[in-house]
Design an enzyme around this catalytic site. Structure first.
Site, PDB file in Angstrom:
ATOM      1  N   ASP A 162     -22.603  87.122  79.771  1.00  8.89           N
ATOM      2  CA  ASP A 162     -23.099  87.010  78.383  1.00  8.89           C
ATOM      3  C   ASP A 162     -24.349  86.137  78.346  1.00  8.89           C
ATOM      4  O   ASP A 162     -24.324  84.974  78.750  1.00  8.89           O
ATOM      5  CB  ASP A 162     -21.990  86.416  77.499  1.00  8.89           C
ATOM      6  CG  ASP A 162     -22.274  86.562  76.019  1.00  8.89           C
ATOM      7  OD1 ASP A 162     -23.438  86.372  75.617  1.00  8.89           O
ATOM      8  OD2 ASP A 162     -21.336  86.855  75.257  1.00  8.89           O
ATOM      9  N   HIS A 169     -23.476  90.354  76.152  1.00 13.67           N
ATOM     10  CA  HIS A 169     -23.020  90.001  74.811  1.00 13.67           C
ATOM     11  C   HIS A 169     -22.736  91.237  73.950  1.00 13.67           C
ATOM     12  O   HIS A 169     -21.870  91.200  73.083  1.00 13.67           O
ATOM     13  CB  HIS A 169     -24.074  89.132  74.122  1.00 13.67           C
ATOM     14  CG  HIS A 169     -23.594  88.491  72.849  1.00 13.67           C
ATOM     15  ND1 HIS A 169     -22.572  87.558  72.832  1.00 13.67           N
ATOM     16  CD2 HIS A 169     -23.979  88.649  71.561  1.00 13.67           C
ATOM     17  CE1 HIS A 169     -22.354  87.183  71.585  1.00 13.67           C
ATOM     18  NE2 HIS A 169     -23.194  87.825  70.792  1.00 13.67           N
ATOM     19  N   SER A 172     -18.564  87.660  68.045  1.00 15.49           N
ATOM     20  CA  SER A 172     -19.725  86.782  68.071  1.00 15.49           C
ATOM     21  C   SER A 172     -19.690  85.809  66.881  1.00 15.49           C
ATOM     22  O   SER A 172     -18.726  85.066  66.727  1.00 15.49           O
ATOM     23  CB  SER A 172     -21.001  87.632  68.092  1.00 15.49           C
ATOM     24  OG  SER A 172     -22.140  86.828  68.267  1.00 15.49           O
TER      25      SER A 172
END
Length: 296
Positions: free
Chosen positions: A241, A270, A176
């Site tokens: 996501d 995610h 991320s």
């Protein structure tokens, strides 16, 4: 990274879009620290960077056995921007060729990630080295884009000098927001390989999905740096996501000349890719077979 609320989006629209402002609104949510470093008289003087032991608070939601404590070493280093950076080295696989330099996601710190690191390193047969960004955990300063780059530089140099690990044995792994320092470092240094887990193309493209080009005021421009990476790159992204759209992983894959077969996890969001069996399978094949062949 969390989704933006309407008021945050309005702020982005109303405020002059400068990188630090976009970065602050999109990315940084340091948690209340879940650990501290306590001086450890048995490990040498703390002033020399050693001499610390990890103490987890209840907020870490994980307490160590003695064996796991013995595997884990913590210390402080300093970044070029003057911030103290907390580092953690976990010997999950002492005879392993590779050490993973892991840049974690947002809203977590080393205390919360440590149990995941131990499990991951043991399963992919790698040692794990990680650090906290400025303003996270025991690291000082405030989170910012420039500090992210300085923080990973400090971690990279500490891993190389303190443990004598050469670049061809280091795998850079970013998750991320952690893909931002990972891509930046990998575009400047050669290493064994790079893993980008739920990566973003740039800050503006997360906030405004219709953005087609990179503006000078954009933050986190991974899309512009990924083509400079000379090491093999594995990109992992969930097709559902909800924070960083799957299109970001696809766009980076298309722009990355050194990309290997990616892992698109059907139905994953995610924060749950690690729960799918193909996650570990793909990492094991990449590290245990593809890299092993390449490195002879």
């Amino acid at each position: 990274m969390n989704g933006l609320s309407l008021s945050e989006l309005c702020c982005l629209f109303c405020c002059p879009p400068c990188p630090s402002r976009i970065a602050a609104k999109l990315a940084f949510l340091p948690p209340e620290p879940t650990y501290t470093f306590l001086p450890d008289p048995e490990a040498g003087p703390a002033a020399s960077g050693g001499g610390w032991k990890l103490h987890l608070t209840e907020r870490a939601e994980f307490q160590y056995s003695q064996r796991e404590l013995d595997m884990t070493e913590v210390f402080l280093t300093r970044s070029s921007r003057g911030n103290r950076v907390g580092c953690m080295y976990i010997r999950c696989a002492p005879n392993s060729r590779f050490t993973v330099l892991f840049s974690h996601g947002n809203a977590v710190d080393l205390g919360q990630m440590s149990s995941f690191y131990i499990g991951l390193g043991t399963r992919i047969n790698c040692n794990i080295f990680s650090y906290d960004y400025s303003g996270y955990g025991v690291s000082t300063g405030k989170p910012s884009e420039k500090n992210l780059y300085a923080d990973i530089d400090a971690a990279w140099h500490a891993l190389r000098t303190r443990y004598g690990i050469s670049p061809e044995n280091i795998i850079l792994y970013g998750q991320s927001i952690g893909t931002v320092p990972t891509v930046d470092l990998a575009s400047r240094y050669e290493c064994a390989a790079v893993v980008l887990h739920s990566p973003l193309t740039s800050g503006m493209r997360v906030a405004f999905p219709d953005t087609k080009k990179t503006y000078c005021f954009d933050a986190f421009p991974n899309i512009e740096k990924v083509s400079k990476i000379t090491s093999p790159v594995l990109i992992i992204h969930g097709t559902e996501d909800e924070v960083i759209d799957f299109s970001h992983g696809l766009a980076l894959f298309e722009r990355c000349p050194k990309a290997v077969e990616p892992l698109w996890v059907e139905g994953a969001g995610h924060n749950d890719i690690e729960l799918y069996s193909q996650y570990l399978e793909r990492l094991r094949r990449f590290i245990g077979q593809e890299l092993a062949v390449q490195h002879g």
